[in-house]
Write an enzyme that holds these catalytic residues in place. Structure first.
Site, PDB file in Angstrom:
ATOM      1  N   HIS A   1      44.355  -2.595 -40.820  1.00  0.00           N
ATOM      2  CA  HIS A   1      44.998  -3.960 -40.573  1.00  0.00           C
ATOM      3  C   HIS A   1      45.895  -4.340 -41.610  1.00  0.00           C
ATOM      4  O   HIS A   1      46.124  -5.554 -41.860  1.00  0.00           O
ATOM      5  CB  HIS A   1      43.682  -4.927 -40.426  1.00  0.00           C
ATOM      6  CG  HIS A   1      42.850  -4.972 -39.337  1.00  0.00           C
ATOM      7  ND1 HIS A   1      41.555  -4.925 -39.536  1.00  0.00           N
ATOM      8  CD2 HIS A   1      43.056  -4.294 -37.961  1.00  0.00           C
ATOM      9  CE1 HIS A   1      41.048  -4.730 -38.213  1.00  0.00           C
ATOM     10  NE2 HIS A   1      41.824  -4.387 -37.339  1.00  0.00           N
TER      11      HIS A   1
ATOM     12  N   ARG B   1      54.055   0.752 -34.643  1.00  0.00           N
ATOM     13  CA  ARG B   1      52.750   0.789 -35.395  1.00  0.00           C
ATOM     14  C   ARG B   1      52.040   2.055 -35.304  1.00  0.00           C
ATOM     15  O   ARG B   1      51.771   2.744 -34.388  1.00  0.00           O
ATOM     16  CB  ARG B   1      51.684  -0.276 -34.717  1.00  0.00           C
ATOM     17  CG  ARG B   1      50.401  -0.373 -35.552  1.00  0.00           C
ATOM     18  CD  ARG B   1      49.263  -0.447 -34.688  1.00  0.00           C
ATOM     19  NE  ARG B   1      48.081  -0.792 -35.311  1.00  0.00           N
ATOM     20  CZ  ARG B   1      46.874  -0.531 -35.027  1.00  0.00           C
ATOM     21  NH1 ARG B   1      46.658   0.058 -33.830  1.00  0.00           N
ATOM     22  NH2 ARG B   1      45.822  -0.346 -35.850  1.00  0.00           N
TER      23      ARG B   1
ATOM     24  N   GLU C   1      51.336  -9.250 -36.332  1.00  0.00           N
ATOM     25  CA  GLU C   1      51.722  -8.127 -36.647  1.00  0.00           C
ATOM     26  C   GLU C   1      53.038  -7.472 -36.170  1.00  0.00           C
ATOM     27  O   GLU C   1      53.680  -6.743 -36.739  1.00  0.00           O
ATOM     28  CB  GLU C   1      50.717  -6.897 -36.308  1.00  0.00           C
ATOM     29  CG  GLU C   1      49.139  -7.414 -36.927  1.00  0.00           C
ATOM     30  CD  GLU C   1      48.113  -6.586 -36.513  1.00  0.00           C
ATOM     31  OE1 GLU C   1      47.930  -5.470 -37.212  1.00  0.00           O
ATOM     32  OE2 GLU C   1      47.448  -7.085 -35.441  1.00  0.00           O
TER      33      GLU C   1
ATOM     34  N   ARG D   1      31.873  -1.352 -33.178  1.00  0.00           N
ATOM     35  CA  ARG D   1      31.577  -0.707 -34.431  1.00  0.00           C
ATOM     36  C   ARG D   1      30.327  -1.158 -34.986  1.00  0.00           C
ATOM     37  O   ARG D   1      30.510  -2.520 -35.583  1.00  0.00           O
ATOM     38  CB  ARG D   1      32.810  -0.670 -34.956  1.00  0.00           C
ATOM     39  CG  ARG D   1      34.076   0.120 -34.405  1.00  0.00           C
ATOM     40  CD  ARG D   1      35.422   0.109 -35.285  1.00  0.00           C
ATOM     41  NE  ARG D   1      36.372   0.621 -34.614  1.00  0.00           N
ATOM     42  CZ  ARG D   1      37.602  -0.076 -34.718  1.00  0.00           C
ATOM     43  NH1 ARG D   1      37.875  -1.041 -35.613  1.00  0.00           N
ATOM     44  NH2 ARG D   1      38.868   0.425 -34.088  1.00  0.00           N
TER      45      ARG D   1
ATOM     46  N   ASN E   1      53.141  -0.319 -29.921  1.00  0.00           N
ATOM     47  CA  ASN E   1      51.902  -0.041 -30.401  1.00  0.00           C
ATOM     48  C   ASN E   1      51.248   0.916 -29.448  1.00  0.00           C
ATOM     49  O   ASN E   1      50.572   0.256 -28.585  1.00  0.00           O
ATOM     50  CB  ASN E   1      51.124  -1.495 -30.766  1.00  0.00           C
ATOM     51  CG  ASN E   1      49.875  -0.897 -31.378  1.00  0.00           C
ATOM     52  OD1 ASN E   1      49.420   0.172 -31.334  1.00  0.00           O
ATOM     53  ND2 ASN E   1      49.017  -2.047 -31.791  1.00  0.00           N
TER      54      ASN E   1
END
Length: 402
Positions: A187, A98, A390, A247, A7
Site C-alpha cells: 500500500h 501499479r 493511488e 486475511r 492495475n
C-alpha cells in the site's frame, strides 16, 4: 496529455484515464472475476457535475475471458462515441502500471525497459499472484501501443526507507542474504499520497511524525517520519499485520504447522486458508463486507461484534506502538474504504488513545468519505480522514518521469 493508469490483479484489471498534468479524471472502471465463468465489467464517467456515473454496471462477459480479452474490450469502450473519452487509442501518450512487488530493487517509480521487466520477473517468488499479472499488463500495452512510454509504480517502493531493525526478521541471516526474506510493506502508493497531503494540512512543517492507517479489504498501517516510512505492518507479503477482509494478519507461526499436520494441508492449501478464508470472513463465516458486519453488530450479532472488537483492538495497538517507536505522533490518518467510511472505528480508537491527548469532534467524525480534520482544536494530535487516490499518484509519477 492523456494517460492510462492500469492495475492488473490476478483475476482483475482496473483502469483510470487522466488528462495530465491537471489530473482530471476522464473515466475509470474494472474487469472482475477474469478467468472464471462469471467475468464482469463496470465502466464509469463523470457527469456534468463531476459525479462518477456507471455507464456499464457489471456487464457479463463471455466465460473465461482473460486479461487480453479485457484489454480488447477496454480499447473498444474508451474509443466508443458514447462511452469513451477519445477517438483513437493512439491518443494515450503514457501508461502507468501499479506493480505489487519490487523487492529491494526499487525505491521509486521507474520507466519500464527490459531490465525493469526482468527485475519484476525476479520478484515473482515474492509476489506470485500479482507480479505475473502486472507484467502481463505491461507486455500487452507494449504490443497495443508500441513506442508509448510505460512506467512501473511499485507498492513496495515507499517502504524502502525502513531501517534494517524495522524490516529484518529474526531468522537465520542466510534467508535474508540468499532469499530476500525481510519485511517489504505494501500500500506504499496510498501511504505516500495521504501522508504527503497530511503534511500539507499540517502546514508543511520541517519535521513530522504521522501514523497512516489504510483500512479496507486489505489493511496496513505505517509509521512515517518526515515523509519517509520508518515501519509498516505488512511484511514479506501482504498477509502480515492487522486482520483484514479475508486475511488473518499476524498469527503465531506455529499455528501454520499445527493445522497443516492435523488436517494434512499442503502449503498451497494453508496459504489459501490464511489469505482467502480467514480475517473477517473467517470469523463471521460468510462475509468480509465491513458494511454488512457493521449492520449485523448493531443488530446484536455476536460474531460481528467480535470482528469489530478485534479490529479496533489491533488498530489501537499498532497506532500506539508506532507512536512509541517514533517518539511521539503529530497526526493520525484514516484512509481506504473502511478508514474513510466507518466513524465508529475512528471514535473507538480515539477514545482508547485519549492518553496521548487525542480528542475528536463527533459531528465532524460522522461524515463519511470526505477529507476532514476530525480532531478538536485543543487535541494534541491531529486526526484526519483523507481519501486516498493511488491512481492519481501513479499518474503523477508517470507524468513527472516522462
Amino acid at each position: 496529455m492523456i494517460e492510462l493508469v492500469i492495475n492488473c490483479g490476478s483475476s482483475s484489471l482496473k483502469y483510470t484515464v487522466f488528462d495530465m498534468p491537471e489530473g482530471t479524471e476522464l473515466c475509470n472502471g474494472i474487469f472482475a472475476q477474469l478467468g472464471t465463468s462469471l467475468p464482469e465489467f463496470t465502466h464509469k464517467k463523470p457527469d456534468e457535475n463531476g459525479k462518477s456515473v456507471k455507464l456499464i454496471d457489471k456487464e457479463m462477459l463471455p466465460p473465461m475471458s482473460d486479461h487480453t480479452d479485457a484489454i480488447k474490450k477496454l480499447v473498444a469502450t474508451l474509443t466508443d462515441a458514447k462511452l469513451g473519452v477519445m477517438k483513437d487509442i493512439s491518443e494515450v501518450k503514457a501508461v502507468g502500471h501499479r506493480v505489487l512487488h519490487g523487492g529491494s530493487k526499487f525505491s521509486g517509480s521507474v520507466r519500464v525497459d527490459e531490465a525493469v521487466k526482468e527485475a519484476i520477473k525476479e520478484c515473482i517468488p515474492l509476489g506470485p499472484l500479482h507480479n505475473p499479472a502486472n507484467l502481463k499488463g505491461i507486455e500487452a500495452f507494449e504490443e497495443l501501443l508500441p513506442g508509448v512510454p510505460q512506467v512501473a509504480v511499485f507498492d513496495t517502493a515507499f517502504h524502502q526507507t525502513m531501517p534494517d531493525y524495522a524490516y529484518m526478521y529474526a531468522l537465520p541471516y542466510k534467508y535474508y542474504e540468499e532469499d530476500g526474506i525481510r519485511r517489504y510493506g505494501f500500500h506504499g502508493t496510498s501511504h505516500r499520497f495521504v501522508s504527503a497531503r497530511c503534511i500539507e494540512l499540517l502546514g508543511s512543517p520541517e519535521h513530522s511524525k504521522i501514523v497512516s492507517c489504510h483500512l479496507g479489504n486489505g489493511s496496513s498501517i505505517s509509521a512515517i517520519v518526515d515523509g519517509k516510512c520508518l515501519d509498516t505492518t505488512m511484511g514479506l507479503t501482504p498477509l502480515e499485520g492487522i486482520m483484514m477482509g479475508t486475511r488473518c494478519g499476524s498469527i503465531d507461526p506455529a499455528i501454520v504447522t499445527t493445522l497443516m499436520k492435523k488436517y494434512n494441508l499442503t502449503p498451497d492449501e494453508m496459504d489459501t486458508v490464511m489469505n482467502k478464508k480467514s480475517g473477517m470472513l473467517g470469523l463471521t463465516g460468510d462475509t468480509s463486507d465491513n458494511r454488512t458486519i457493521e449492520q449485523r453488530a448493531k443488530a446484536g450479532d455476536e460474531r460481528a461484534k467480535l470482528v469489530e472488537n478485534i479490529f479496533c483492538h489491533q488498530l489501537t495497538k499498532y497506532i500506539g506502538g508506532f507512536a512509541a517507536a517514533m517518539g511521539g505522533v503529530d497526526a493520525i490518518i484514516f484512509t481506504g474504504g473502511i478508514g474513510e467510511n466507518n466513524p465508529q472505528y475512528r471514535t473507538r480508537v480515539a477514545d482508547k488513545l485519549a492518553f496521548l491527548g487525542i480528542t475528536i469532534n463527533e459531528e465532524k467524525n460522522a461524515l463519511r468519505g470526505k477529507e476532514i480534520d476530525i480532531s478538536t482544536p485543543d487535541s494534541k494530535v491531529k486526526v484526519f480522514v483523507i481519501p486516498t487516490n493511488e491512481e492519481l499518484m501513479i499518474a503523477k509519477d508517470t507524468y513527472e518521469l516522462l
